[in-house]
Motif scaffolding. Structure first.
Motif, PDB file in Angstrom:
ATOM      1  N   LYS A   1       9.573   5.721  -4.900  1.00  0.00           N
ATOM      2  CA  LYS A   1       8.199   5.630  -4.673  1.00  0.00           C
ATOM      3  C   LYS A   1       8.476   4.342  -3.413  1.00  0.00           C
ATOM      4  O   LYS A   1       9.469   3.562  -4.096  1.00  0.00           O
ATOM      5  CB  LYS A   1       7.387   5.086  -6.076  1.00  0.00           C
ATOM      6  CG  LYS A   1       6.874   6.346  -6.652  1.00  0.00           C
ATOM      7  CD  LYS A   1       6.236   5.959  -8.288  1.00  0.00           C
ATOM      8  CE  LYS A   1       5.228   6.609  -8.530  1.00  0.00           C
ATOM      9  NZ  LYS A   1       6.428   7.887  -8.994  1.00  0.00           N
ATOM     10  N   GLU A   2       7.256   3.270  -3.359  1.00  0.00           N
ATOM     11  CA  GLU A   2       7.285   1.656  -2.852  1.00  0.00           C
ATOM     12  C   GLU A   2       7.635   0.421  -3.743  1.00  0.00           C
ATOM     13  O   GLU A   2       8.860  -0.281  -3.610  1.00  0.00           O
ATOM     14  CB  GLU A   2       6.070   1.770  -2.298  1.00  0.00           C
ATOM     15  CG  GLU A   2       5.713   2.450  -0.832  1.00  0.00           C
ATOM     16  CD  GLU A   2       5.360   3.578  -0.552  1.00  0.00           C
ATOM     17  OE1 GLU A   2       4.887   3.974  -1.839  1.00  0.00           O
ATOM     18  OE2 GLU A   2       4.907   3.738   0.033  1.00  0.00           O
TER      19      GLU A   2
ATOM     20  N   SER B   1       9.896   1.020  -5.952  1.00  0.00           N
ATOM     21  CA  SER B   1      11.191   1.797  -7.162  1.00  0.00           C
ATOM     22  C   SER B   1      11.866   0.580  -6.689  1.00  0.00           C
ATOM     23  O   SER B   1      12.032  -0.141  -6.687  1.00  0.00           O
ATOM     24  CB  SER B   1      11.495   3.271  -6.607  1.00  0.00           C
ATOM     25  OG  SER B   1       9.996   4.383  -6.351  1.00  0.00           O
TER      26      SER B   1
ATOM     27  N   ASP C   1       7.933   9.226  -1.431  1.00  0.00           N
ATOM     28  CA  ASP C   1       6.267   9.691  -2.903  1.00  0.00           C
ATOM     29  C   ASP C   1       5.679   9.011  -1.232  1.00  0.00           C
ATOM     30  O   ASP C   1       5.955   8.078  -1.125  1.00  0.00           O
ATOM     31  CB  ASP C   1       6.576   8.750  -4.080  1.00  0.00           C
ATOM     32  CG  ASP C   1       5.853   8.914  -4.578  1.00  0.00           C
ATOM     33  OD1 ASP C   1       3.845   9.110  -3.783  1.00  0.00           O
ATOM     34  OD2 ASP C   1       4.839   8.830  -5.586  1.00  0.00           O
TER      35      ASP C   1
ATOM     36  N   SER D   1       2.641   9.511  -1.587  1.00  0.00           N
ATOM     37  CA  SER D   1       1.205   9.240  -1.803  1.00  0.00           C
ATOM     38  C   SER D   1       0.668   7.432  -0.772  1.00  0.00           C
ATOM     39  O   SER D   1      -1.059   7.287  -1.184  1.00  0.00           O
ATOM     40  CB  SER D   1       0.730   9.100  -3.042  1.00  0.00           C
ATOM     41  OG  SER D   1       1.632   8.409  -3.691  1.00  0.00           O
ATOM     42  N   LYS D   2       0.963   7.071  -0.968  1.00  0.00           N
ATOM     43  CA  LYS D   2       0.656   5.386  -0.514  1.00  0.00           C
ATOM     44  C   LYS D   2       0.377   5.431   1.078  1.00  0.00           C
ATOM     45  O   LYS D   2      -1.149   5.202   1.414  1.00  0.00           O
ATOM     46  CB  LYS D   2       2.295   4.467  -0.580  1.00  0.00           C
ATOM     47  CG  LYS D   2       0.850   2.951  -0.897  1.00  0.00           C
ATOM     48  CD  LYS D   2       1.976   1.847  -1.037  1.00  0.00           C
ATOM     49  CE  LYS D   2       1.537   0.481  -0.831  1.00  0.00           C
ATOM     50  NZ  LYS D   2       2.573  -0.982  -0.871  1.00  0.00           N
TER      51      LYS D   2
END
Ligand code: NAD
Ligand code: UFG
Length: 347
Positions: free
Chosen positions: A150-151, A153, A316, A318-319
């Protein structure tokens, strides 16, 4: 229409982004030292646009030079102003990207990737140009146990190249924090871009000894190399080979245009986004897909693991989807077909 400065614009991802922007009517100003590309790419851009009667030579400006050269950068900004094509914003691709070379020659990587970016930001600021989209990389991530990345992370690069990318991201954050009402900054963390424009007229520079898997597969397919060595078949994955999140370079180019538009529509912005498909494929799946869609056998052999590799890497997504409503359109089949279509013209 806005004039966009594209550093590294004759390179692999830069050239595809030029097409995407030119197709939408933007003016582009390319800066490139040609250390890893050639002026022939400009002919490729012209030929692609001519396919749809879209070529206008007044919309493409090219300056050969190095981003570490401050007076060169200043001249480009001044010359553009003189031509009534003031530079409105920047997409910053120029840099060095070979992980192994970055480990053996770290000062070169800090000089080009970081000092070059600082020079660029200084000149942008002097010219009151404060919108920049930067090519970052999934290589900045460090917490390999918690996937997908994820951003948010952990950032903990494992090589010099990754450190330089993380450093530029931090510089962008710092300049935004110092004057947030003026700057619009974005970092795109690419996963594994492969493929090429479907016309086969531009693509990845296939000169030299490639480190990345896709150009290597193509060199085996075209007979330049005897065989591909797969780095490890004992990884804790379904087929024992590593999984990566491959993304078609045309999808990646498109996302630059969409993200830039997002930045330009705001008074102020500071963005970091993953760019991948969010679905990893193994090295063996990539090879099998390449063989199937191109009807070519790839000679390969398993060898030991490569130092610094991780078993699985994927995004990920999703963002980026929630923010831009963007999803990559092209499949692994498209990547293999289009990539080979370009590579076979290079031999
Ligand atoms: P590329 O080498 O094809 O393009 C980079 C371009 O920058 C080249 O045309 C090169 O000649 C130019 N350049 C290099 N140093 C320069 C300098 N000092 N001054 C001016 N021009 C210079 O690479 P690419 O694959 O298109 O990558 C573009 C950017 O995306 C790079 O910053 C890279 O680190 C980043 N990135 C690439 C990948 C990937 O797998 N291709 C993944 C993540 C991030
Ligand atoms: N691989 C082989 N044989 C080869 C080359 C690669 O088996 O000859 C394997 C690697 O071990 C890895 C997979 O193929 O498992 C993908 O390797 P790449 O070198 O193509 O890609 P990486 O994910 O290792 O790294 C690349 C860039 C980095 C970037 C990262 C994420 O090299 O700079 O993608 O964007 F940061």
């Amino acid at each position: 229409m806005k004039n966009i400065l594209i550093t590294g614009g004759t390179g692999f991802i830069g050239s595809h982004t030029c097409i995407s922007l030119l197709e939408d009517g933007y003016d582009i100003t390319i800066i490139d030292s040609l250390i890893n590309s050639s002026k022939k790419v400009l002919e490729g851009l012209r030929d692609i646009l001519e396919l749809t009667n879209n070529f206008d030579e007044n919309k493409i400006h090219f300056y050969e030079g190095d981003i570490r050269n401050t007076s060169f950068l200043q001249d480009v900004f001044l010359d553009s102003k003189k031509k009534k094509k003031t530079i409105d914003c920047v997409i910053h691709f120029a840099g060095l990207k070979a992980v192994r070379e970055s480990k053996s020659n770290p000062l070169l990587y800090w000089d080009v990737n970081v000092k070059g970016s600082i020079n660029l930001l200084n000149i942008m600021q002097e010219n009151d140009c404060r919108t920049i989209l930067f090519s970052s990389s999934a290589t900045v991530y460090g917490d390999i146990e918690n996937l997908p990345f994820k951003e948010s992370s952990l950032i903990n690069p494992s090589n010099t190249y990754g450190y330089t990318k993380a450093a530029v991201e931090n510089i962008l954050k710092n300049i935004f924090d110092a004057d947030s009402s003026k700057w619009r900054v974005g970092s795109l963390r690419y996963f594994n871009p492969i493929g090429s424009h479907p016309s086969g007229l531009i693509g990845e520079n296939s000169r030299g000894k490639p480190e990345n898997i896709f150009p290597y597969i193509c060199q085996v397919a075209s007979g330049i190399k005897d065989k591909l060595y797969i780095f490890g078949n004992d990884w804790p994955t379904f087929d024992g080979t590593c999984y990566r999140d491959y993304i078609h370079v045309v999808d990646l180019a498109e996302v630059h245009k969409i993200t830039l538009k997002y930045l330009l529509e705001r008074d102020s912005a500071n963005l970091t986004l993953n760019v991948g498909k969010g679905k990893p494929f193994s090295v063996l799946e990539l090879i099998k897909t390449f063989e199937r869609v191109n009807n070519i056998k790839i000679n390969y052999e398993f060898s030991s693991r490569r130092d610094g590799d991780i078993a699985i890497s994927f995004a990920d997504t999703s963002k980026i989807y929630n923010l831009l409503k963007w999803k990559p359109l092209k499949s692994l089949e498209d990547m293999c077909k289009d990539g080979w279509n370009w590579q076979k013209t290079c031999v």
